[in-house]
Design an enzyme around this catalytic site. Structure first.
Site, PDB file in Angstrom:
ATOM      1  N   ASP A  56     -43.870 -25.344  -5.906  1.00 43.68           N
ATOM      2  CA  ASP A  56     -43.329 -25.566  -4.554  1.00 43.68           C
ATOM      3  C   ASP A  56     -44.336 -26.412  -3.607  1.00 43.68           C
ATOM      4  OD1 ASP A  56     -45.329 -23.812  -3.628  1.00 43.68           O
ATOM      5  OD2 ASP A  56     -43.813 -22.443  -2.764  1.00 43.68           O
TER       6      ASP A  56
ATOM      7  N   CYS B 204     -47.089 -21.479  -6.764  1.00 39.72           N
ATOM      8  CA  CYS B 204     -46.667 -21.440  -5.036  1.00 39.72           C
ATOM      9  C   CYS B 204     -47.975 -21.260  -4.601  1.00 39.72           C
ATOM     10  CB  CYS B 204     -45.354 -20.533  -5.104  1.00 39.72           C
ATOM     11  SG  CYS B 204     -45.574 -18.839  -5.512  1.00 39.72           S
TER      12      CYS B 204
ATOM     13  N   THR C 168     -49.043 -18.060  -3.373  1.00 41.92           N
ATOM     14  CA  THR C 168     -49.919 -16.895  -3.744  1.00 41.92           C
ATOM     15  C   THR C 168     -49.636 -16.600  -5.252  1.00 41.92           C
ATOM     16  OG1 THR C 168     -47.633 -15.559  -3.186  1.00 41.92           O
ATOM     17  CG2 THR C 168     -49.434 -15.588  -1.543  1.00 41.92           C
TER      18      THR C 168
ATOM     19  N   HIS D  49     -52.135  -9.025 -24.599  1.00 44.47           N
ATOM     20  CA  HIS D  49     -51.315  -7.813 -24.590  1.00 44.47           C
ATOM     21  C   HIS D  49     -49.739  -8.192 -24.485  1.00 44.47           C
ATOM     22  CE1 HIS D  49     -54.605  -4.591 -24.094  1.00 44.47           C
ATOM     23  NE2 HIS D  49     -54.707  -5.371 -25.197  1.00 44.47           N
TER      24      HIS D  49
ATOM     25  N   HIS E  30     -48.861  -3.771 -29.506  1.00 39.19           N
ATOM     26  CA  HIS E  30     -48.300  -4.477 -28.359  1.00 39.19           C
ATOM     27  C   HIS E  30     -46.828  -5.349 -28.690  1.00 39.19           C
ATOM     28  CE1 HIS E  30     -51.833  -4.000 -26.345  1.00 39.19           C
ATOM     29  NE2 HIS E  30     -52.497  -4.736 -27.216  1.00 39.19           N
TER      30      HIS E  30
END
Ligand code: RB5
Length: 160
Positions: free
Chosen positions: A8, A65, A67, A98, A133
């Protein structure tokens, strides 16, 4: 490996840095926007990259973005997407080892460009550890199977 990248307005500056690094390394890269400073809505661009990864149009994605939180929330709505918010090197490494993460998410307002470049380097050079995993990822697929989804189109994109 073909990589798709989207952002963004808050992630645009960092996205351009990352594209430049990928191009210097000869990595095939598709830009899903945004490409201007105007305020936009991160779900629109998170959707494009997530659908492209889910459909196999690209192998892996990068979303940025402010954060990284919004893009992570959006991307992980899509079946087959394992998006990891990595604003540090440990998370970048572990999300590949993982979780076999297929979309790397970063916060353009959280980390600097030099750290982001290191995160990209580690994330793309670390292989999935498989073993125990694999069974856990299988359980995620089972959960996805219980959730009914709708078809999506990846929208417009341009080679970068
Ligand atoms: C945009 O202001 C900001 O909310 C967005 O980039 C992101 O941080 C949301 O999670």
């Amino acid at each position: 490996m073909k990589i798709g990248i989207g952002c963004d307005h808050a992630g645009l500056e960092l996205k351009l840095e990352i594209i430049s690094v990928l191009k210097d390394r000869g990595v095939e890269c598709v830009d899903y926007g945004t490409n201007g400073p105007q305020s936009v809505d991160y779900p629109d661009f998170g959707e494009r990259v997530s659908v492209a990864v889910g459909s196999g149009e690209i192998d892996r994605g990068i979303l940025i973005c402010g954060t990284g939180i919004g893009m992570s929330i959006v991307a992980n709505k899509f079946p087959g997407i394992r998006a990891s918010l990595c604003n540090d090197l440990f998370a970048a490494r572990m999300s590949r080892l993982h979780n076999d993460a297929n979309i790397l998410v970063m916060g353009g307002r959280v980390i600097g460009k030099d750290l982001a470049k290191e995160i990209v380097k580690v994330w793309f050079s670390t292989d999935f550890e498989a073993g125990r995993h694999t069974n856990r990822l299988g359980k995620i697929v089972t959960i996805e199977g219980k959730i009914r989804g709708k078809g999506h189109g990846a929208g417009t994109a341009q080679e970068c």
